[in-house]
Motif scaffolding. Structure first.
Motif, PDB file in Angstrom:
ATOM      1  N   UNK A 196       0.847  -1.200   0.000  1.00 42.85           N
ATOM      2  CA  UNK A 196       0.000   0.000   0.000  1.00 42.85           C
ATOM      3  C   UNK A 196       0.884   1.252   0.000  1.00 42.85           C
ATOM      4  N   UNK A 197       1.944   1.229   0.817  1.00 40.39           N
ATOM      5  CA  UNK A 197       2.832   2.397   0.904  1.00 40.39           C
ATOM      6  C   UNK A 197       3.576   2.628  -0.411  1.00 40.39           C
ATOM      7  N   UNK A 199       2.377   2.096  -3.374  1.00 38.48           N
ATOM      8  CA  UNK A 199       1.446   2.797  -4.266  1.00 38.48           C
ATOM      9  C   UNK A 199       1.389   4.275  -3.886  1.00 38.48           C
ATOM     10  N   UNK A 200       1.331   4.536  -2.593  1.00 40.21           N
ATOM     11  CA  UNK A 200       1.269   5.918  -2.111  1.00 40.21           C
ATOM     12  C   UNK A 200       2.521   6.710  -2.510  1.00 40.21           C
ATOM     13  N   UNK A 201       3.703   6.156  -2.226  1.00 38.24           N
ATOM     14  CA  UNK A 201       4.943   6.903  -2.481  1.00 38.24           C
ATOM     15  C   UNK A 201       5.125   7.122  -3.986  1.00 38.24           C
ATOM     16  N   UNK A 203       2.728   7.250  -6.215  1.00 39.93           N
ATOM     17  CA  UNK A 203       1.701   8.214  -6.650  1.00 39.93           C
ATOM     18  C   UNK A 203       2.144   9.641  -6.315  1.00 39.93           C
ATOM     19  N   UNK A 209      -0.871   7.324 -11.994  1.00 38.90           N
ATOM     20  CA  UNK A 209      -2.253   7.749 -12.147  1.00 38.90           C
ATOM     21  C   UNK A 209      -2.808   8.266 -10.831  1.00 38.90           C
ATOM     22  N   UNK A 211      -4.693   8.046  -8.006  1.00 38.45           N
ATOM     23  CA  UNK A 211      -5.493   7.074  -7.265  1.00 38.45           C
ATOM     24  C   UNK A 211      -6.375   7.817  -6.272  1.00 38.45           C
ATOM     25  N   UNK A 212      -7.531   7.236  -6.002  1.00 40.47           N
ATOM     26  CA  UNK A 212      -8.432   7.842  -5.018  1.00 40.47           C
ATOM     27  C   UNK A 212      -7.809   7.727  -3.637  1.00 40.47           C
ATOM     28  N   UNK A 213      -7.971   8.746  -2.847  1.00 42.39           N
ATOM     29  CA  UNK A 213      -7.480   8.674  -1.470  1.00 42.39           C
ATOM     30  C   UNK A 213      -8.501   7.897  -0.646  1.00 42.39           C
ATOM     31  N   UNK A 214      -8.016   6.914   0.108  1.00 40.94           N
ATOM     32  CA  UNK A 214      -8.974   6.097   0.873  1.00 40.94           C
ATOM     33  C   UNK A 214      -9.196   6.708   2.260  1.00 40.94           C
TER      34      UNK A 214
ATOM     35  N   UNK B  83       4.193   1.814 -13.623  1.00 39.01           N
ATOM     36  CA  UNK B  83       3.109   1.660 -12.662  1.00 39.01           C
ATOM     37  C   UNK B  83       2.410   0.316 -12.844  1.00 39.01           C
ATOM     38  N   UNK B 114      -3.516   4.269   7.187  1.00 32.44           N
ATOM     39  CA  UNK B 114      -2.964   4.827   5.960  1.00 32.44           C
ATOM     40  C   UNK B 114      -3.578   6.183   5.661  1.00 32.44           C
ATOM     41  N   UNK B 117      -2.598   8.573   2.789  1.00 31.02           N
ATOM     42  CA  UNK B 117      -1.916   7.850   1.710  1.00 31.02           C
ATOM     43  C   UNK B 117      -2.839   7.760   0.496  1.00 31.02           C
ATOM     44  N   UNK B 118      -2.233   7.768  -0.672  1.00 35.55           N
ATOM     45  CA  UNK B 118      -2.994   7.552  -1.903  1.00 35.55           C
ATOM     46  C   UNK B 118      -2.947   6.071  -2.232  1.00 35.55           C
ATOM     47  N   UNK B 119      -4.008   5.361  -1.876  1.00 36.60           N
ATOM     48  CA  UNK B 119      -4.035   3.911  -2.068  1.00 36.60           C
ATOM     49  C   UNK B 119      -5.384   3.521  -2.673  1.00 36.60           C
ATOM     50  N   UNK B 123      -6.015  -2.240  -3.800  1.00 31.49           N
ATOM     51  CA  UNK B 123      -4.594  -2.552  -3.576  1.00 31.49           C
ATOM     52  C   UNK B 123      -4.502  -3.862  -2.783  1.00 31.49           C
ATOM     53  N   UNK B 156       6.211   2.427   5.539  1.00 31.19           N
ATOM     54  CA  UNK B 156       6.400   3.641   4.745  1.00 31.19           C
ATOM     55  C   UNK B 156       7.894   3.891   4.504  1.00 31.19           C
ATOM     56  N   UNK B 159       9.005   1.431   1.858  1.00 32.29           N
ATOM     57  CA  UNK B 159       8.496   1.789   0.527  1.00 32.29           C
ATOM     58  C   UNK B 159       9.274   2.973  -0.054  1.00 32.29           C
ATOM     59  N   UNK B 163      11.255   2.934  -3.647  1.00 33.09           N
ATOM     60  CA  UNK B 163      11.076   3.881  -4.752  1.00 33.09           C
ATOM     61  C   UNK B 163      12.381   4.628  -5.032  1.00 33.09           C
TER      62      UNK B 163
END
Lengths: 214, 214
Positions: A196-197, A199-201, A203, A209, A211-214, B83, B114, B117-119, B123, B156, B159, B163
């Protein structure tokens, strides 16, 4: 164990586990017998239900074999020192690695990551990390951004959280159970949160792309 | 691919992998064919050797199935956006979890970890972490010392290291390869280092048994 008042069928219904599977757990000595009330009947209670849930967690989520699950359950039930329970839990979730298959370079590198740590030479995690190092260099990769060192720092934070959870329990049985639960579930928890992290980092950094913030 | 000058037997000797296994990798489309020099002979080079080592890393150390290994190798070789390669690598090492089997409580709790976070909702790591939460509470455990939150902080950090390794590579192919290698090996590296760190932290805190410092 606490008051036993359920028949096997009710234990199955309450746990959501088929009666045949519960009987298999008993034959494999994962689950203790019920309280016998007649030659043909035994009764079960909350303690059995809790144990079935723990067996499911070890096998279904932790991926342990029946043999490994039996070892860690025996360690919980025993009066062994916690340190031994920890070792049994660690070995149950670790592949056995022959140190002879590792390069000296890998062991040296991993020991440098853990400089100042008190770690036995045969700690299964030390050997597993050294094998990752050999594999990483074997596929031609170079650690360009301190990947190994930063993973060691993250692992230390997680281990401190593990031991704090242990310290937060008063009774020996509760400590032993969190040792096992934390060891088995911790790998899965961390790898999930890392994905998950990631994808966040990524993004954040590449901004696409969206992504929707959850 | 670079100059191919080895016969299959030499490729086997250099890689340490039996020729029958190398032929199996070819039949399974994990390894590209050699450079054909006659109807009965093909030659192989460094690129084939490197690919065999990567296949071994994915299967032997990462525990990937043949199908999953083929998917990630195809992603490396493709011109897909990074991605997408990331998503393929993440799915290859993640169990498919049906969100319907998770409680709302677990998803809410994991999303709170999270926060910011943008997830994406799908995911695989988000779902895996939620399943750990359901399992943890299902066996009657209570998070007494912020275990979940602290694991999220550690994840985090890892991750960000992942990256950064990606950013340290210039070419698309090298980036795609470190995405796959890092995703597959990172779980094993972290769990190994965590076990070593657990021994260290518990030795520090309980001061017994006195393990040798490595």
């Amino acid at each position: 164990m606490a008051t036993a008042e359920w028949k096997m069928a009710e234990l199955g219904a309450r746990s959501g586990v088929p009666v045949a599977t519960i009987k298999f757990y008993q034959r494999e000595n994962l689950l203790p017998p019920g309280e016998r009330t007649s030659p043909n009947q035994a009764l079960y209670g909350e303690a059995h239900l809790g144990r079935i849930r723990l067996i499911r967690a070890l096998i279904e989520v932790g991926g342990l074999s029946i043999v490994a699950a039996r070892q860690v359950l025996e360690a919980i039930d025993s009066e062994r020192p916690l340190q031994e329970t920890f070792e049994i839990a660690q070995h149950s979730v670790s592949e056995a690695i022959d140190p002879e298959t590792l390069t000296t370079d890998a062991l040296t590198h991993v020991d440098a990551l853990m400089s100042g740590w008190h770690v036995s030479a045969d700690n299964p995690g030390r050997l597993a990390a050294a094998r990752v190092y050999d594999t990483f260099t074997g596929v031609g990769q170079v650690d360009a951004a301190g990947w190994f060192r930063r993973y060691a720092a993250a692992a230390l934070l997680a281990a401190e959280a593990d031991i704090d959870e242990l310290d937060a329990r008063a009774e020996r049985a509760a400590k032993a159970e969190i040792v096992v639960v934390g060891t088995v579930l911790g790998d899965t928890l961390f790898s999930g949160l890392r994905r998950a992290a990631q994808e966040h980092v990524s993004a954040l950094r590449y901004a696409t792309p969206p992504a929707a913030e959850v």
